[in-house]
Write an enzyme that holds these catalytic residues in place. Structure first.
Site, PDB file in Angstrom:
ATOM      1  N   LYS A   1       0.826  -1.406   0.083  1.00  0.00           N
ATOM      2  CA  LYS A   1      -0.469   0.544  -0.186  1.00  0.00           C
ATOM      3  C   LYS A   1       0.530   0.984  -0.025  1.00  0.00           C
ATOM      4  CE  LYS A   1      -4.025  -1.989   2.047  1.00  0.00           C
ATOM      5  NZ  LYS A   1      -4.682  -2.516   3.622  1.00  0.00           N
TER       6      LYS A   1
ATOM      7  N   LYS B   1      -4.819 -12.491  -6.310  1.00  0.00           N
ATOM      8  CA  LYS B   1      -5.930 -12.418  -4.802  1.00  0.00           C
ATOM      9  C   LYS B   1      -7.378 -11.529  -5.327  1.00  0.00           C
ATOM     10  CE  LYS B   1      -6.240  -9.816  -1.174  1.00  0.00           C
ATOM     11  NZ  LYS B   1      -5.531  -8.698   0.117  1.00  0.00           N
TER      12      LYS B   1
ATOM     13  N   LYS C   1     -10.997  -5.949  -2.719  1.00  0.00           N
ATOM     14  CA  LYS C   1     -12.010  -4.823  -2.768  1.00  0.00           C
ATOM     15  C   LYS C   1     -11.318  -3.417  -3.490  1.00  0.00           C
ATOM     16  CE  LYS C   1     -13.158  -4.586   1.979  1.00  0.00           C
ATOM     17  NZ  LYS C   1     -12.422  -5.648   2.296  1.00  0.00           N
TER      18      LYS C   1
HETATM   19  P1  TYM Z   1     -10.277  -6.981   4.225  1.00  0.00           P
HETATM   20  O1  TYM Z   1     -11.475  -5.995   4.576  1.00  0.00           O
HETATM   21  O2  TYM Z   1      -8.988  -6.986   3.644  1.00  0.00           O
HETATM   22  O3  TYM Z   1     -11.051  -8.713   4.066  1.00  0.00           O
HETATM   23  C1  TYM Z   1     -12.286  -9.224   5.437  1.00  0.00           C
HETATM   24  C2  TYM Z   1     -11.206 -11.055   5.024  1.00  0.00           C
HETATM   25  O4  TYM Z   1     -11.119 -11.390   3.522  1.00  0.00           O
HETATM   26  C3  TYM Z   1     -10.657 -12.223   3.760  1.00  0.00           C
HETATM   27  N1  TYM Z   1     -10.423 -11.585   1.996  1.00  0.00           N
HETATM   28  C4  TYM Z   1      -9.839 -13.153   1.215  1.00  0.00           C
HETATM   29  N2  TYM Z   1     -10.241 -14.708   1.294  1.00  0.00           N
HETATM   30  C5  TYM Z   1      -9.984 -15.360   0.271  1.00  0.00           C
HETATM   31  N3  TYM Z   1      -9.491 -14.602  -0.328  1.00  0.00           N
HETATM   32  C6  TYM Z   1      -9.624 -13.178  -1.004  1.00  0.00           C
HETATM   33  N4  TYM Z   1      -9.291 -13.133  -2.309  1.00  0.00           N
HETATM   34  C7  TYM Z   1      -9.478 -12.312   0.241  1.00  0.00           C
HETATM   35  N5  TYM Z   1      -9.548 -11.333   0.167  1.00  0.00           N
HETATM   36  C8  TYM Z   1     -10.333 -10.808   1.755  1.00  0.00           C
HETATM   37  C9  TYM Z   1      -9.353 -11.629   4.661  1.00  0.00           C
HETATM   38  O5  TYM Z   1      -8.249 -11.877   4.599  1.00  0.00           O
HETATM   39  C10 TYM Z   1      -9.940 -11.214   5.810  1.00  0.00           C
HETATM   40  O6  TYM Z   1      -9.836 -12.401   6.656  1.00  0.00           O
HETATM   41  N6  TYM Z   1      -6.953  -6.207   8.257  1.00  0.00           N
HETATM   42  C11 TYM Z   1      -7.891  -6.851   8.172  1.00  0.00           C
HETATM   43  C12 TYM Z   1      -9.064  -6.433   8.924  1.00  0.00           C
HETATM   44  C13 TYM Z   1      -9.290  -6.638  10.093  1.00  0.00           C
HETATM   45  C14 TYM Z   1      -9.174  -7.936  11.164  1.00  0.00           C
HETATM   46  C15 TYM Z   1      -8.973  -7.264  12.069  1.00  0.00           C
HETATM   47  C16 TYM Z   1      -8.752  -9.204  10.623  1.00  0.00           C
HETATM   48  C17 TYM Z   1      -8.895  -5.332  10.933  1.00  0.00           C
HETATM   49  N7  TYM Z   1      -9.044  -5.826  12.163  1.00  0.00           N
HETATM   50  C18 TYM Z   1      -8.866  -8.150  13.491  1.00  0.00           C
HETATM   51  C19 TYM Z   1      -9.247  -9.858  11.863  1.00  0.00           C
HETATM   52  C20 TYM Z   1      -8.863  -9.500  12.521  1.00  0.00           C
HETATM   53  C21 TYM Z   1      -8.407  -6.748   6.527  1.00  0.00           C
HETATM   54  O7  TYM Z   1      -8.027  -5.483   6.174  1.00  0.00           O
HETATM   55  O8  TYM Z   1      -9.374  -7.927   6.000  1.00  0.00           O
END
Ligand code: TYM
Length: 333
Positions: free
Chosen positions: A115, A195, A198
């Site tokens: 990022k 991957k 969003k």
């Molecule tokens: P985020 O919002 O990017 O994604 C939410 C969840 O979706 C999973 N994910 C995927 N899994 C499989 N294939 C994909 N293409 C894919 N894209 C997204 C992510 O691994 C995630 O589990 N940093 C985290 C948010 C967060 C969080 C936390 C997670 C903040 N605090 C505490 C766990 C615990 C994030 O950006 O997820």
């Protein structure tokens, strides 16, 4: 005791990567652990990336993300489900953890490097992002974190942060573990990107709440095995995006059939994609119907989140008292 925590950012529409990689797991673990399953729309994380943040859309995307999770089956009366900015302790514990987390450890985070590389000026919050993530989890003393593979490095850091705190101030936090959905570690983007994400925008994603016609418009031209130039050329499903999606959406018989059909040129790519659409429609139609229903009753969503924030505060406040006290702050119990 098992306590589950996970978070999802409101930076765009939820997609099938979020669904298969994380959201479905939230529901499954929620059924198992009830009030010890805690899920959060992490809106304080969203503005760390200026390319993904817009104050005009943050509230709507937060609402939409909550609605989508409820449509998938999260019940705010059964689990704890809330919005991060409504529980102030997240920011407070995040600050406490920044005090002992080496900057070098944060600079090594892959997501940070990705990022930051796209930005001219890097907000300090982007570097601190995984510290806040550790606070999210540890504020509830959670030990089980359902996530996709891309979050594993952040969870490792959360373990390190818990270990360091316990070492300095006495045993306080568990060392949380990531729980991965083996079938969907990293769902690929429909544009062929490694991957689905969003932040890569609509051309990469299949939205969970996207109309099937619009999904078909993306699936139809999606790349397949480049060796299949003509209909009669055999293909290799193991390197085909569409076969990856079949494994998520289709029943076993269809998966076997398209696997075999592709290798022997018995089925063409367009027919294979049409078969995939059957599975997509079967999976997403009920979710989309529930989403439409919830959209007609926004108070159900907002009321559920409010109830969740109250529950979350009740768990978080004594943990924060304990942290303040162990760290030696004046007036802490
Ligand atoms: P985020 O919002 O990017 O994604 C939410 C969840 O979706 C999973 N994910 C995927 N899994 C499989 N294939 C994909 N293409 C894919 N894209 C997204 C992510 O691994 C995630 O589990 N940093 C985290 C948010 C967060 C969080 C936390 C997670 C903040 N605090 C505490 C766990 C615990 C994030 O950006 O997820």
């Amino acid at each position: 005791m098992t306590r589950v925590f996970s978070g999802i950012q409101p930076t765009g529409e939820p997609h099938i990567g979020n669904y298969f990689g994380a959201m479905r797991n939230y529901v499954r673990l929620g059924e198992q652990y009830g009030q010890d399953a805690i899920y959060c729309i992490v809106d304080l994380h969203a503005p760390t990336n200026p390319l993904a943040y817009d104050k005009a859309t943050l509230a709507r995307l937060t609402f939409e993300m909550a609605l989508a999770n409820m449509a998938v089956g999260l019940d705010p009366q059964k689990v704890v489900f809330f919005v991060q900015s409504q529980v102030r302790e997240h920011a407070e514990l995040g600050w406490m953890f920044t005090l002992s987390t080496p900057v070098g450890e944060l600079e090594r985070m892959t997501q940070y490097k990705d990022k930051a590389g796209k930005l001219e000026s890097i907000p300090a919050g982007l570097l601190m992002y995984p510290v806040l993530q550790a606070a999210d989890i540890l504020l509830y003393k959670a030990d089980t974190v359902p996530v996709g593979e891309d979050q594993v490095q952040h969870i490792e850091l959360a373990r390190e942060i818990a270990r360091r705190f316990n070492h300095h101030y006495g045993d306080t936090f568990p060392e949380p573990k990531a729980v991965l959905e083996k079938a969907a570690l990293r769902v690929p983007g429909v544009d062929g990107n490694a991957k689905m994400s969003k932040s890569k925008g609509e051309s990469s994603t299949i939205g969970l709440l996207e109309p099937v016609e619009s999904i078909w418009a993306k699936i139809r031209p999606a790349p397949t095995d480049p060796a299949r130039v003509r209909r009669t050329d055999p293909g290799n499903p193991d390197i085909c995006l569409i076969f990856d999606y079949h494994k998520l959406f289709s029943d076993d018989a269809t998966i076997l059939e398209v696997n075999e059909g592709c290798r022997t040129a018995g089925i063409g790519c367009i027919d294979c994609k049409k078969r995939l659409m059957v599975g997509i429609e079967r999976e997403l139609t009920p979710i989309q119907a529930r989403a439409a229903d919830l959209r007609a009753h926004p108070d159900t969503v907002l009321g559920g989140l409010e109830h969740g924030a109250e529950r979350a505060r009740a768990i978080a406040a004594p943990v924060m008292d304990e942290v303040r006290s162990k760290m030696g702050f004046l007036g802490a119990a």
